[in-house]
Scaffold this motif. Structure first.
Motif, PDB file in Angstrom:
ATOM      1  N   SER A   1      -5.029   0.069  -5.273  1.00 45.42           N
ATOM      2  CA  SER A   1      -3.802  -0.685  -5.003  1.00 45.42           C
ATOM      3  C   SER A   1      -3.626  -0.853  -3.508  1.00 45.42           C
ATOM      4  O   SER A   1      -4.063  -0.001  -2.712  1.00 45.42           O
ATOM      5  CB  SER A   1      -2.577   0.016  -5.602  1.00 45.42           C
ATOM      6  N   ALA A   2      -2.983  -1.941  -3.142  1.00 42.86           N
ATOM      7  CA  ALA A   2      -2.694  -2.184  -1.725  1.00 42.86           C
ATOM      8  C   ALA A   2      -1.696  -1.170  -1.196  1.00 42.86           C
ATOM      9  O   ALA A   2      -1.781  -0.735  -0.042  1.00 42.86           O
ATOM     10  CB  ALA A   2      -2.151  -3.602  -1.559  1.00 42.86           C
ATOM     11  N   GLU A   3      -0.718  -0.772  -2.033  1.00 48.60           N
ATOM     12  CA  GLU A   3       0.302   0.171  -1.586  1.00 48.60           C
ATOM     13  C   GLU A   3      -0.310   1.528  -1.247  1.00 48.60           C
ATOM     14  O   GLU A   3       0.094   2.176  -0.274  1.00 48.60           O
ATOM     15  CB  GLU A   3       1.370   0.329  -2.672  1.00 48.60           C
ATOM     16  N   ARG A   4      -1.296   1.960  -2.041  1.00 49.75           N
ATOM     17  CA  ARG A   4      -1.971   3.233  -1.745  1.00 49.75           C
ATOM     18  C   ARG A   4      -2.665   3.162  -0.386  1.00 49.75           C
ATOM     19  O   ARG A   4      -2.580   4.094   0.430  1.00 49.75           O
ATOM     20  CB  ARG A   4      -2.984   3.528  -2.853  1.00 49.75           C
ATOM     21  N   LEU A   5      -3.339   2.045  -0.125  1.00 40.93           N
ATOM     22  CA  LEU A   5      -4.028   1.889   1.153  1.00 40.93           C
ATOM     23  C   LEU A   5      -3.028   1.898   2.311  1.00 40.93           C
ATOM     24  O   LEU A   5      -3.248   2.551   3.343  1.00 40.93           O
ATOM     25  CB  LEU A   5      -4.824   0.586   1.147  1.00 40.93           C
ATOM     26  N   ILE A   6      -1.892   1.180   2.166  1.00 43.90           N
ATOM     27  CA  ILE A   6      -0.905   1.112   3.242  1.00 43.90           C
ATOM     28  C   ILE A   6      -0.293   2.479   3.498  1.00 43.90           C
ATOM     29  O   ILE A   6      -0.120   2.892   4.658  1.00 43.90           O
ATOM     30  CB  ILE A   6       0.169   0.069   2.887  1.00 43.90           C
ATOM     31  N   VAL A   7       0.045   3.210   2.441  1.00 46.14           N
ATOM     32  CA  VAL A   7       0.636   4.547   2.616  1.00 46.14           C
ATOM     33  C   VAL A   7      -0.359   5.483   3.299  1.00 46.14           C
ATOM     34  O   VAL A   7       0.007   6.238   4.215  1.00 46.14           O
ATOM     35  CB  VAL A   7       1.092   5.104   1.252  1.00 46.14           C
ATOM     36  N   ASP A   8      -1.622   5.462   2.875  1.00 39.07           N
ATOM     37  CA  ASP A   8      -2.635   6.313   3.521  1.00 39.07           C
ATOM     38  C   ASP A   8      -2.745   5.988   5.007  1.00 39.07           C
ATOM     39  O   ASP A   8      -2.770   6.891   5.858  1.00 39.07           O
ATOM     40  CB  ASP A   8      -3.997   6.106   2.849  1.00 39.07           C
ATOM     41  N   ALA A   9      -2.808   4.695   5.322  1.00 36.85           N
ATOM     42  CA  ALA A   9      -2.961   4.290   6.722  1.00 36.85           C
ATOM     43  C   ALA A   9      -1.738   4.679   7.549  1.00 36.85           C
ATOM     44  O   ALA A   9      -1.865   5.176   8.679  1.00 36.85           O
ATOM     45  CB  ALA A   9      -3.207   2.783   6.795  1.00 36.85           C
ATOM     46  N   LEU A  10      -0.539   4.463   7.005  1.00 39.81           N
ATOM     47  CA  LEU A  10       0.668   4.811   7.749  1.00 39.81           C
ATOM     48  C   LEU A  10       0.830   6.318   7.889  1.00 39.81           C
ATOM     49  O   LEU A  10       1.393   6.799   8.883  1.00 39.81           O
ATOM     50  CB  LEU A  10       1.901   4.213   7.064  1.00 39.81           C
TER      51      LEU A  10
ATOM     52  N   ALA B   1      -5.259  11.263   1.561  1.00 43.26           N
ATOM     53  CA  ALA B   1      -5.747   9.991   2.091  1.00 43.26           C
ATOM     54  C   ALA B   1      -7.266   9.912   2.002  1.00 43.26           C
ATOM     55  O   ALA B   1      -7.975  10.911   2.201  1.00 43.26           O
ATOM     56  CB  ALA B   1      -5.293   9.827   3.540  1.00 43.26           C
ATOM     57  N   ASP B   2      -7.770   8.743   1.726  1.00 47.96           N
ATOM     58  CA  ASP B   2      -9.212   8.514   1.650  1.00 47.96           C
ATOM     59  C   ASP B   2      -9.824   8.709   3.037  1.00 47.96           C
ATOM     60  O   ASP B   2      -9.317   8.179   4.024  1.00 47.96           O
ATOM     61  CB  ASP B   2      -9.475   7.093   1.149  1.00 47.96           C
ATOM     62  N   PRO B   3     -10.915   9.467   3.141  1.00 49.49           N
ATOM     63  CA  PRO B   3     -11.524   9.726   4.458  1.00 49.49           C
ATOM     64  C   PRO B   3     -11.915   8.449   5.199  1.00 49.49           C
ATOM     65  O   PRO B   3     -11.843   8.394   6.423  1.00 49.49           O
ATOM     66  CB  PRO B   3     -12.750  10.576   4.118  1.00 49.49           C
ATOM     67  N   ARG B   4     -12.325   7.405   4.464  1.00 45.90           N
ATOM     68  CA  ARG B   4     -12.705   6.169   5.130  1.00 45.90           C
ATOM     69  C   ARG B   4     -11.493   5.490   5.768  1.00 45.90           C
ATOM     70  O   ARG B   4     -11.590   4.915   6.855  1.00 45.90           O
ATOM     71  CB  ARG B   4     -13.364   5.228   4.117  1.00 45.90           C
ATOM     72  N   VAL B   5     -10.343   5.581   5.099  1.00 46.91           N
ATOM     73  CA  VAL B   5      -9.117   5.029   5.672  1.00 46.91           C
ATOM     74  C   VAL B   5      -8.731   5.818   6.912  1.00 46.91           C
ATOM     75  O   VAL B   5      -8.356   5.246   7.946  1.00 46.91           O
ATOM     76  CB  VAL B   5      -7.983   5.032   4.632  1.00 46.91           C
TER      77      VAL B   5
END
Length: 726
Positions: A119-128, A156-160
């Motif tokens: 999901s895009a929201e998961r990516l945004i939360v990890d990045a923030l 958070a995903d290590p790549r993020v």
């Protein structure tokens, strides 16, 4: 695309390959620029050896039609090209196209992870979360951070994490990196972007939330309350939001509350309170008090502020009959204002344009309450389609006050920022802010103050139950035009172009009105309520029921001239299926009010109107034709009515995001004596007759040209000149 290469020690390393189109996109230049770089700085080009610049990298893959280049080689070459007119960094170095290219490549890598994370929201939360940890020094003081931030960081995903840390290092700020990640919401196909406040609107709100008319509750900064914070665009647009307290954000959605919190941490701002509901404002304790007085029994709160903001994400439903409709946000903002404070609330324009009616809706009652309390300092009609993802709606910004200054009591400023934006372009937020500061605009139809109660001229008071949208109220005289001279010039041009009309034109006398003889205006809505006019609605009729026999049909095509009058008709037996359909009478006026105003007088009667065409009927005119009333008793005639409705002062009253429509009820008409109306009717009737004669002549010539060309084209006609003709 990636390609594996081999290092001297045999290890395999993946390299990223990019096409010319991707280089253009990532470096944010045009395609011709990339082609020019490649041509001018090829190995064979004399420019390469002359100024010692290295050649553009050679392709490492792909084909002749679509070559692929190693991304690192391209970035290294672009590092040698500074961006023109760019601001130098803190160390004085100029940013290069290589910096921009790497950032774009890194962001593209982040976007590519969206499908793997689900999901895009998961990516945004990890990045923030990564940005927030960097902003708050989480590596040194993890115990001081909220548990949810620690949990999100661990998950958070290590790549993020790796990509965002590189982004922070490149941009030099966790806060800027957080904003950059949120800017990717559209590319990530996230629903968060649907409710984002547009940058131009956020900039306008930031300017209006400044020191003008605002009394600060603290020594340095005013208290700010954002009643519907979203992802924080309005808060972060304020110049003084970072690094201080006295700011409260209210947001019911847990995901958006988390995003605001992490953005604040990324900007080292931990003194901002975040609530789920406005009611919690009454129980909050100011950060200064919580810092020095930890007694939980003391009822310190932040129930009001110097600046109160709201840009709610209105649903598609209009909620006109809902007690918690759009204007309830404005009432809540007024309730939360400190003395001398300023509220800035975005509302859909329909909430300001719907008339009161005999039974007021909750929306109409709330609008009247705001006006009765003298809480509306200004109404700013925002440019159409300002919200990219709400293209079917228009919006307005309400500037609210707790108490008006003595010179502004009982008055509100109406500003048409849509008209201003069409004239000044992208600088409209600065222009609108200046108009509010000065209380006027050099162009009268763009801004003017109006009385709230019925103390001013008739038809001007905002509490008259009509629309208060600026476009509907700001109809004024054409500026900078001398009507007497312009009409005289027009009369001279007609006499020159049509010599046969010189006698009639010479008898057409015009004169300036004597000083003090100004003409009053009344809205069409007033004439409708008084029974002086009757509005005829257009009907929706199936296309299959329209043919070439029966009563004449008048729709959009006929009003625009795309179809001649009389070509489309409807049989009486088919019309019987539409019991609401009415037929027109002699002297009715047809109106099409989309993208301006077009009018036409019905000189025969018996027509059926198709929506969106409407009609206006003068009831007294029918009695005049029947000989029941004297000519001086007829207040208006059909031809003057049609021309006055289509005058420029009414043309400019359009509103609507997708289709610009002019409200018939908000048009106005001058109050003329019956003798002037009769004289104008005679002149306009003769003018229409002359125009009809000229149209018949043009139509005959057009038909002759058509027949000649068609006959010659088909090989059936041979043209020859008569003997003796010149």
């Amino acid at each position: 695309m990636t390609m594996e290469d081999t290092t001297p020690d045999g290890a395999r390393v993946a390299s990223t390959l990019v096409s010319l189109g991707e280089i253009k996109e990532l470096a944010e230049v045009g395609r011709p620029t990339v082609s020019n770089w490649r041509r001018r700085f090829s190995k064979e080009s004399p420019h390469v050896g002359g100024d010692r610049r290295p050649p553009f990298p050679d392709p490492v893959g792909g084909s002749d039609s679509r070559p692929l280049f190693d991304a690192e080689d391209v970035a290294a070459w672009l590092d040698l090209r500074p961006i023109p007119d760019a601001e130098p960094g803190e160390d004085g170095s100029l940013p290069t196209y290589g910096d921009r290219f790497r950032r774009g490549l890194r962001l593209r890598g982040l976007v590519a992870l969206r499908h793997e994370l689900g999901s895009a929201e998961r990516l945004i939360v990890d990045a923030l979360a990564v940005c927030a940890m960097a902003g708050e020094g989480g590596d040194w003081y993890p115990e001081a951070l909220p548990a949810e931030l620690t949990a999100d960081m661990e998950a958070a995903d290590p790549r993020v994490v790796r990509a965002v840390r590189q982004l922070i290092e490149e941009l030099g700020s966790p806060g800027v990196a957080a904003d950059t990640v949120l800017d990717l919401a559209e590319r990530l196909e996230s629903d968060l972007v649907m409710d984002t406040t547009p940058p131009a609107l956020a900039g306008l709100v930031s300017r209006l939330a400044g020191p003008v008319g605002v009394v600060s509750s603290g020594p340095d900064h005013p208290t700010v309350i954002n009643l519907c914070a979203g992802t924080g665009e309005l808060l972060f647009a304020l110049d003084s939001v970072k690094g201080r307290g006295g700011i409260v954000a209210v947001e019911p959605d847990p995901l958006r509350r988390k995003i605001i919190l992490y953005r604040l941490f990324a900007y080292h701002c931990t003194a901002v309170d975040i609530c789920a509901r406005p009611e919690e404002l009454d129980t909050l304790r100011p950060w200064e008090q919580r810092e020095f007085d930890l007694d939980p029994e003391r009822p310190w709160g932040i129930p009001s502020g110097d600046v109160v903001l709201a840009d709610p994400p209105y649903a598609a439903g209009e909620r006109e009959f809902d007690e918690e409709g759009p204007l309830s946000w404005a009432l809540e903002a007024v309730h939360r204002l400190n003395p001398g404070g300023r509220g800035l609330v975005v509302v859909p324009s329909w909430s300001l344009s719907r008339p009161r009616g005999t039974t007021p809706t909750p929306n109409a009652r709330m609008r009247e309450e705001l006006l009765n309390r003298d809480a509306v300092a200004a109404i700013i009609q925002l440019p159409r389609r300002i919200h990219r993802f709400r293209t079917g709606a228009e919006h307005a910004l309400l500037v609210l006050r707790d108490e008006a200054a003595p010179e502004n009591r009982g008055r509100a400023l109406l500003v048409d920022a849509d008209r201003i934006a069409r004239r000044v372009g992208g600088t409209w937020p600065e222009y609108v802010a200046r108009v509010l500061e000065e209380g006027r605009s050099p162009v009268a139809e763009e801004a003017r103050d109006f009385p709230v109660s019925a103390t001013g001229p008739r038809g001007e008071a905002l509490l008259d139950g009509r629309s208060v949208l600026p476009a509907h109220r700001l109809g004024t005289k054409e500026q900078g035009l001398d009507h007497f001279s312009a009409t005289r010039d027009a009369r001279r041009e007609v006499a020159t172009a049509l010599p046969q009309l010189k006698g009639w034109i010479g008898d057409l006398g015009i004169a300036r009105r004597v000083p003090g003889g100004e003409v009053a205006h009344r809205k069409v809505g007033e004439h409708l309520r008084a029974g002086q006019l009757r509005l005829l609605a257009g009907h929706r009729i199936r296309e299959s029921d329209i043919g070439d026999a029966g009563l004449m049909v008048v729709g959009r095509e006929e009003m625009l001239g795309a179809l001649p009058l009389g070509q489309r008709r409807i049989a009486l037996e088919d019309l019987a299926e539409y019991p609401q359909a009415q037929t027109t009478e002699l002297g009715d006026v047809f109106l099409l009010t989309e993208h301006g105003v077009r009018t036409r007088v019905d000189d025969a009667g018996g027509c059926v109107l198709l929506a969106p065409v409407q009609g206006l009927r003068i009831p007294a005119y029918r009695r005049f034709l029947a000989g029941e009333v004297r000519p001086e008793e007829v207040w208006m005639r059909p031809h003057p009515l049609a021309q006055l409705l289509a005058a420029p002062r009414n043309q400019q009253r359009g509103s609507g995001s997708l289709v610009r429509r002019v409200s018939v009820r908000d048009m106005d008409l001058p109050e003329l004596p019956p003798a002037e109306v009769a004289e104008l009717e005679a002149i306009l009737t003769e003018t229409d007759r002359q125009r009809a004669d000229i149209r018949r002549q043009l139509a005959a010539l057009d038909n002759l040209a058509l027949r000649l060309s068609a006959g010659v084209a088909d090989g059936d006609l041979a043209l020859r000149r008569r003997p003796g003709s010149a």
